[in-house]
Design an enzyme around this catalytic site. Structure first.
Site, short mmCIF file in Angstrom:
data_model
loop_
_atom_site.label_atom_id
_atom_site.label_comp_id
_atom_site.label_asym_id
_atom_site.label_seq_id
_atom_site.Cartn_x
_atom_site.Cartn_y
_atom_site.Cartn_z
N LEU A 70 0.78 -1.27 -0.31
CA LEU A 70 0.33 0.14 0.10
C LEU A 70 1.14 1.40 0.08
CD1 LEU A 70 -3.00 -0.50 2.44
CD2 LEU A 70 -3.06 -0.36 0.12
N ASP A 71 0.41 2.21 -1.13
CA ASP A 71 1.38 3.55 -0.93
C ASP A 71 1.62 4.52 0.21
OD1 ASP A 71 -1.15 5.34 -0.78
OD2 ASP A 71 -1.16 4.37 -2.84
N ILE A 72 2.20 4.97 0.39
CA ILE A 72 2.14 5.58 1.96
C ILE A 72 0.90 6.49 1.83
CG2 ILE A 72 3.53 7.93 0.63
CD1 ILE A 72 4.91 7.62 3.80
#
Length: 401
Positions: free
Chosen positions: A260-262
């Protein structure tokens, strides 16, 4: 009758030189030992040695039993040989004896150089061994770690570890690292490997915004740092999966299975089990991932004119929604079909079976949408549920992706 002896008087010779007092700065000399009694010399030592006759030149006759033979006949045309028999002994040569300096006209020929011992035989060239895990061969053999991963026994990394420990048998014999195996080969795993695998854990985390899934980068902490006893979900702590309690060894080798991206939140899987990682992110993985995405209509970009944040569904063109489902490409590669539907006027529901980097955000940009919030709520059959943000729980024994 007494006789008077004449008294001795000291006579001084006229003109005698008187001794001068010793100079304190003069160098001192070693005391001279007075001569002792003369020692008797042996006859052999005192007898004069006979004069040494000069050696005859090369080719002349020698006196003695072999006098009738010349030096050339005794040694050959090359003269006397030099070797251990003719070399002087150590006690016949003084310690201070040094070899004569070599003159400029002295040249060392190939025959005068010491011969080296036999050198080691050169190593034969190793035959080229192709990467059987990638190209295979005519008999269908592949590397053992790939075969074990294809059979669902473990991941390739775990297979290499088990092979190194001797926990894998191929046709009843201990396996060797990197060995190719035939399709009909019998691969057996010893109980030690099964026991180690049974102790591995899989953790479900509700990742907050601002944490990265993998290694720390750009000053942001990794999501794995949230795993600990204080952040364990209370509902899981009361009835932990399989009766397991959190222990420090549960964080060793814990890796994300899907990222999951930031700027995203939601369900993140961290596991020690290579089988789980292969199921979720393997090349042939077809596990669904479900996301809830809040969007704005921004045909000119998020900072451009015409941004609409409310009731986006009413103004969004239907043909663009069809493109989100199928028809877009990323990195010059067409995307697989996806399920995209409206959940409410400002939120879309995405179901993907692939996971490219920032895929949903880049898909929305191509149709004039700007993502303002993204949350993953399901992976396969495992749902996020009511797990609070920043907390985690164990994967249940009855849960499967």
């Amino acid at each position: 009758m007494t006789t008077d002896k004449p008294a001795r008087t000291l006579k001084l010779t006229p003109g005698a030189v008187q001794k001068k007092p010793p100079d304190p700065f003069a160098p001192r000399r070693a005391p001279v030992r007075p001569p002792g009694p003369a020692r008797a010399k042996s006859v052999s030592a005192s007898a004069p040695k006979p004069p040494r006759e000069p050696s005859p030149g090369f080719g002349a006759k020698r006196a003695g039993p072999e006098g009738d033979r010349t030096e050339r006949q005794r040694y050959g045309a090359d003269g006397p040989r030099s070797g251990p028999a003719n070399a002087p002994r150590g006690d016949d040569r003084g310690w201070n004896e040094r070899p004569a300096p070599r003159r400029s006209d002295d040249r060392v020929g190939p025959g005068d150089r010491p011969q080296r011992g036999p050198s080691a035989a050169p190593r034969p060239p190793q035959p080229h061994r192709p990467d059987l895990a990638r190209v295979g061969n005519v008999r269908g053999e592949v590397r053992l770690n790939k075969r074990m991963a294809d059979l669902g026994l473990c991941s390739r990394r775990e297979a290499d570890e088990w092979i190194a420990r001797g926990w894998v048998l191929v046709n009843g014999e201990p396996a060797v690292m990197g060995m190719p195996v035939a399709p009909d080969a019998q691969v057996e795993v010893l109980p030690q490997a099964r026991h180690q695998q049974a102790g591995q854990v899989t953790i479900l985390l509700n990742k907050p915004v601002g944490y990265v899934s993998g290694q720390p980068e750009d000053g942001h902490e990794a999501a794995a740092t949230l795993i600990g006893a204080p952040s364990q979900w209370r509902g899981d702590a009361k009835t932990p999966a399989d009766g397991r309690r959190f222990a420090p060894e549960h964080t060793r080798g814990l890796a994300p299975a899907g990222r999951l991206d930031i700027d995203s939140t939601g369900l993140l899987v961290l596991t020690q089990d290579g089988r789980v990682a292969r199921t979720l992110i393997g090349e042939s993985s077809g596990v669904e991932k479900e996301y809830l995405v809040r969007v704005q209509f921004a045909p000119n970009g998020p900072m451009g004119a015409g941004v609409i944040a409310e009731n986006v569904q009413a103004i969004f063109p239907p043909h663009q929604l069809a493109r989100l489902r199928h028809g877009l490409s990323l990195d010059d590669q067409p995307l697989k079909p996806a399920q995209v539907d409206w959940q409410n006027p400002e939120q879309l529901r995405f179901v993907l079976i692939e996971g490219k980097k920032r895929q949903i955000r880049r898909m929305c940009e191509q149709v004039g949408l700007h993502v303002v919030g993204l949350k993953r709520v399901r992976i396969g059959k495992v749902v996020l549920g009511n797990l609070p943000v920043g907390q985690w729980r164990f994967l249940g024994a009855d849960e499967r992706f």
